[in-house]
Design a protein around this motif. Structure first.
Motif, PDB file in Angstrom:
ATOM      1  N   GLY A  84      21.157  42.793  30.877  1.00  0.00           N
ATOM      2  CA  GLY A  84      20.163  43.212  31.856  1.00  0.00           C
ATOM      3  C   GLY A  84      19.326  44.404  31.464  1.00  0.00           C
ATOM      4  O   GLY A  84      18.450  44.824  32.243  1.00  0.00           O
ATOM      5  N   ALA A  85      19.528  44.975  30.290  1.00  0.00           N
ATOM      6  CA  ALA A  85      18.776  46.154  29.883  1.00  0.00           C
ATOM      7  C   ALA A  85      17.350  45.791  29.487  1.00  0.00           C
ATOM      8  O   ALA A  85      17.084  44.703  28.982  1.00  0.00           O
ATOM      9  N   LYS A  86      16.447  46.724  29.721  1.00  0.00           N
ATOM     10  CA  LYS A  86      15.119  46.641  29.121  1.00  0.00           C
ATOM     11  C   LYS A  86      15.225  47.229  27.726  1.00  0.00           C
ATOM     12  O   LYS A  86      15.719  48.337  27.552  1.00  0.00           O
ATOM     13  N   VAL A  87      14.781  46.499  26.715  1.00  0.00           N
ATOM     14  CA  VAL A  87      14.896  46.948  25.334  1.00  0.00           C
ATOM     15  C   VAL A  87      13.514  47.260  24.764  1.00  0.00           C
ATOM     16  O   VAL A  87      12.622  46.405  24.794  1.00  0.00           O
ATOM     17  N   ILE A  88      13.367  48.468  24.272  1.00  0.00           N
ATOM     18  CA  ILE A  88      12.151  48.867  23.563  1.00  0.00           C
ATOM     19  C   ILE A  88      12.446  48.801  22.078  1.00  0.00           C
ATOM     20  O   ILE A  88      13.331  49.497  21.582  1.00  0.00           O
ATOM     21  N   MET A  89      11.714  47.954  21.378  1.00  0.00           N
ATOM     22  CA  MET A  89      11.904  47.768  19.955  1.00  0.00           C
ATOM     23  C   MET A  89      10.911  48.650  19.196  1.00  0.00           C
ATOM     24  O   MET A  89       9.701  48.451  19.308  1.00  0.00           O
ATOM     25  N   GLY A  90      11.427  49.599  18.447  1.00  0.00           N
ATOM     26  CA  GLY A  90      10.578  50.435  17.608  1.00  0.00           C
ATOM     27  C   GLY A  90      10.613  49.905  16.189  1.00  0.00           C
ATOM     28  O   GLY A  90      11.618  50.057  15.501  1.00  0.00           O
ATOM     29  N   CYS A  91       9.527  49.288  15.738  1.00  0.00           N
ATOM     30  CA  CYS A  91       9.519  48.609  14.442  1.00  0.00           C
ATOM     31  C   CYS A  91       8.229  48.901  13.685  1.00  0.00           C
ATOM     32  O   CYS A  91       7.154  48.993  14.286  1.00  0.00           O
ATOM     33  N   ARG A  92       8.348  48.985  12.364  1.00  0.00           N
ATOM     34  CA  ARG A  92       7.179  49.284  11.525  1.00  0.00           C
ATOM     35  C   ARG A  92       6.247  48.078  11.432  1.00  0.00           C
ATOM     36  O   ARG A  92       5.032  48.212  11.568  1.00  0.00           O
ATOM     37  N   ASN A  93       6.816  46.901  11.174  1.00  0.00           N
ATOM     38  CA  ASN A  93       6.019  45.691  10.975  1.00  0.00           C
ATOM     39  C   ASN A  93       5.815  44.998  12.317  1.00  0.00           C
ATOM     40  O   ASN A  93       6.726  44.364  12.845  1.00  0.00           O
ATOM     41  N   ARG A  94       4.615  45.088  12.860  1.00  0.00           N
ATOM     42  CA  ARG A  94       4.353  44.567  14.199  1.00  0.00           C
ATOM     43  C   ARG A  94       4.494  43.043  14.250  1.00  0.00           C
ATOM     44  O   ARG A  94       5.021  42.493  15.223  1.00  0.00           O
ATOM     45  N   GLU A  95       4.067  42.357  13.205  1.00  0.00           N
ATOM     46  CA  GLU A  95       4.151  40.898  13.194  1.00  0.00           C
ATOM     47  C   GLU A  95       5.601  40.430  13.246  1.00  0.00           C
ATOM     48  O   GLU A  95       5.960  39.538  14.026  1.00  0.00           O
ATOM     49  N   ARG A  96       6.455  41.043  12.420  1.00  0.00           N
ATOM     50  CA  ARG A  96       7.877  40.672  12.426  1.00  0.00           C
ATOM     51  C   ARG A  96       8.523  41.042  13.757  1.00  0.00           C
ATOM     52  O   ARG A  96       9.392  40.339  14.260  1.00  0.00           O
ATOM     53  N   ALA A  97       8.110  42.176  14.303  1.00  0.00           N
ATOM     54  CA  ALA A  97       8.670  42.603  15.585  1.00  0.00           C
ATOM     55  C   ALA A  97       8.301  41.642  16.707  1.00  0.00           C
ATOM     56  O   ALA A  97       9.132  41.319  17.563  1.00  0.00           O
ATOM     57  N   ASP A  98       7.071  41.166  16.705  1.00  0.00           N
ATOM     58  CA  ASP A  98       6.649  40.205  17.733  1.00  0.00           C
ATOM     59  C   ASP A  98       7.440  38.904  17.608  1.00  0.00           C
ATOM     60  O   ASP A  98       7.821  38.300  18.623  1.00  0.00           O
ATOM     61  N   ARG A  99       7.694  38.461  16.376  1.00  0.00           N
ATOM     62  CA  ARG A  99       8.508  37.254  16.187  1.00  0.00           C
ATOM     63  C   ARG A  99       9.926  37.478  16.694  1.00  0.00           C
ATOM     64  O   ARG A  99      10.530  36.577  17.303  1.00  0.00           O
ATOM     65  N   ALA A 100      10.454  38.670  16.431  1.00  0.00           N
ATOM     66  CA  ALA A 100      11.803  38.976  16.908  1.00  0.00           C
ATOM     67  C   ALA A 100      11.849  39.004  18.429  1.00  0.00           C
ATOM     68  O   ALA A 100      12.815  38.525  19.038  1.00  0.00           O
ATOM     69  N   ALA A 101      10.815  39.552  19.053  1.00  0.00           N
ATOM     70  CA  ALA A 101      10.760  39.571  20.514  1.00  0.00           C
ATOM     71  C   ALA A 101      10.721  38.162  21.080  1.00  0.00           C
ATOM     72  O   ALA A 101      11.378  37.857  22.098  1.00  0.00           O
ATOM     73  N   GLU A 102       9.984  37.278  20.419  1.00  0.00           N
ATOM     74  CA  GLU A 102       9.946  35.876  20.847  1.00  0.00           C
ATOM     75  C   GLU A 102      11.327  35.239  20.711  1.00  0.00           C
ATOM     76  O   GLU A 102      11.745  34.443  21.562  1.00  0.00           O
ATOM     77  N   TYR A 103      12.024  35.595  19.645  1.00  0.00           N
ATOM     78  CA  TYR A 103      13.378  35.082  19.434  1.00  0.00           C
ATOM     79  C   TYR A 103      14.315  35.561  20.541  1.00  0.00           C
ATOM     80  O   TYR A 103      15.132  34.785  21.056  1.00  0.00           O
ATOM     81  N   LEU A 104      14.200  36.824  20.908  1.00  0.00           N
ATOM     82  CA  LEU A 104      15.032  37.365  21.988  1.00  0.00           C
ATOM     83  C   LEU A 104      14.776  36.611  23.284  1.00  0.00           C
ATOM     84  O   LEU A 104      15.716  36.228  23.997  1.00  0.00           O
ATOM     85  N   MET A 105      13.515  36.394  23.601  1.00  0.00           N
ATOM     86  CA  MET A 105      13.178  35.732  24.863  1.00  0.00           C
ATOM     87  C   MET A 105      13.535  34.253  24.832  1.00  0.00           C
ATOM     88  O   MET A 105      13.828  33.667  25.875  1.00  0.00           O
ATOM     89  N   ALA A 106      13.553  33.665  23.639  1.00  0.00           N
ATOM     90  CA  ALA A 106      13.992  32.275  23.522  1.00  0.00           C
ATOM     91  C   ALA A 106      15.486  32.156  23.775  1.00  0.00           C
ATOM     92  O   ALA A 106      15.966  31.125  24.263  1.00  0.00           O
ATOM     93  N   ASN A 107      16.243  33.211  23.455  1.00  0.00           N
ATOM     94  CA  ASN A 107      17.682  33.215  23.683  1.00  0.00           C
ATOM     95  C   ASN A 107      18.056  33.714  25.070  1.00  0.00           C
ATOM     96  O   ASN A 107      19.202  33.556  25.491  1.00  0.00           O
ATOM     97  N   ASN A 108      17.110  34.330  25.760  1.00  0.00           N
ATOM     98  CA  ASN A 108      17.360  34.836  27.108  1.00  0.00           C
ATOM     99  C   ASN A 108      16.035  34.849  27.854  1.00  0.00           C
ATOM    100  O   ASN A 108      15.213  35.756  27.668  1.00  0.00           O
ATOM    101  N   MET A 109      15.808  33.855  28.686  1.00  0.00           N
ATOM    102  CA  MET A 109      14.527  33.717  29.375  1.00  0.00           C
ATOM    103  C   MET A 109      14.244  34.888  30.298  1.00  0.00           C
ATOM    104  O   MET A 109      13.097  35.114  30.701  1.00  0.00           O
ATOM    105  N   HIS A 110      15.268  35.657  30.644  1.00  0.00           N
ATOM    106  CA  HIS A 110      15.074  36.801  31.538  1.00  0.00           C
ATOM    107  C   HIS A 110      14.963  38.120  30.780  1.00  0.00           C
ATOM    108  O   HIS A 110      14.908  39.187  31.395  1.00  0.00           O
ATOM    109  N   ALA A 111      14.931  38.059  29.473  1.00  0.00           N
ATOM    110  CA  ALA A 111      14.889  39.284  28.670  1.00  0.00           C
ATOM    111  C   ALA A 111      13.623  40.081  28.941  1.00  0.00           C
ATOM    112  O   ALA A 111      12.527  39.519  29.061  1.00  0.00           O
TER     113      ALA A 111
END
Length: 321
Positions: free
Chosen positions: A54-81
């Protein structure tokens, strides 16, 4: 020999599936967690588990493109993320400050800070402000205290941080803080020497921060060894090294999911609030080597870090000695 034996035990535990999986019943609804390097490896897996709680996660990442893909992966594994990506280049003090400004503009509090980002195996390189790249990225960037001025400035306790978790490595045992040449110039540089120095710095910082905060502080700080894990941290190594690493890793190393367990333990486990400043491995507190118990070195490193990032005097925590 001690480091080799630790590595053998670590890999044996991996192969025999003796690693501990952290389990908790607590919910983190309404809590905000900042994770650096959350776009891959154990950082991404840590983020997944925290969003599931249930936490809100702030991802601090250098590569914005890779970070956006990772965020999509997180939301694909948890629709409420609830996931927010903010660019953060830990090798740049300017980027660190911009990241801090963006976080403070959008969040009224931060509950947990997990310093996970790291680099290894790079040739000698310095940042724009003249600091050795691994020391700056693995240690100084997130621990500059410019990033979290309000959790350091107790009188203005704006951020409600309760835990600061630093992902280190058991190679700290063969590390040394080169105070006379912190940037390893003039032929002193090797990528292992730089990496080991940065990981020892993580452990010393966590110990020193706990002392400066004091026994009555509501903030607890921990450092940890996540285990021998198959991640992309070797991306900067030569191709044959990466190939060998990947081949061995498939057989002997932990998955990122299992490698995230000690980070989760330090961030969430009840009852370890009074163990601030300690070091953890396989979801338990372990005794550190004498090199990481050097209070004089820890204080000296703190003061050097303050100087390197030009920290405003009123933001610095006073020494407890």
């Amino acid at each position: 020999m001690g480091l080799i034996w630790d590595g053998v035990k670590d890999i044996t535990g991996n192969v025999l599936h003796l690693r501990t999986k952290f389990v908790t019943n607590q919910r983190l609804d309404g809590q905000v967690v900042v994770i650096t390097g959350a776009n891959s490896g154990i950082g991404r897996e840590t983020a997944i588990q925290l969003t599931l709680l249930g936490a809100k996660v702030i991802m601090g990442c250098r590569n914005r493109e890779r970070a956006d893909r990772a965020a999509e992966y997180l939301m694909a594994n948890n629709m409420h993320a609830v996931v927010i990506v903010i660019q953060l280049d830990l090798s740049s003090l300017e980027s660190v400050r911009e990241f801090a400004d963006k976080v403070s503009q959008n969040e009224s509090h931060i509950d947990i800070l997990i310093s996970n980002a790291g680099i290894a195996g790079i040739p000698e390189r310095q940042t724009v402000d003249g600091i050795e790249m691994q020391f700056r990225t693995n240690y100084l960037g997130i621990h500059s205290r410019q990033l979290w001025p309000t959790y350091i400035d107790i009188n203005h306790n704006f951020y409600a941080i309760t835990r600061v978790v630093s992902v280190s490595s058991f190679v700290y045992k063969v590390g040394k803080i080169h105070f006379d040449n912190i940037n390893l110039r003039d032929g002193a540089y090797t990528h292992w020497k730089a990496y080991n120095q940065s990981k020892l710095a993580n452990v010393l910082f966590s110990r020193e921060l706990a002392k400066r905060l004091g026994a009555n502080s509501t903030i607890s700080t921990y450092s940890l060894h996540p285990g021998v894990i198959k991640t992309d941290i070797v991306r900067n190594y030569r191709p044959y090294v990466k190939g060998l690493y990947n081949m061995i890793g498939r057989l002997l190393f932990l998955t990122p999911r299992m490698g995230a367990q000690t980070s989760l333990y330090c961030a969430l486990e009840d009852g370890i609030e009074n163990e601030s400043g300690f070091y953890y491995q396989v979801c338990k507190k372990v005794e550190v080597s004498p090199i990481a118990m050097d209070d004089t070195a820890a204080e000296r490193l703190w003061d050097l870090s303050v100087d390197l990032v030009n920290l405003d005097a009123h933001l610095n925590l006073p020494s407890s000695y």
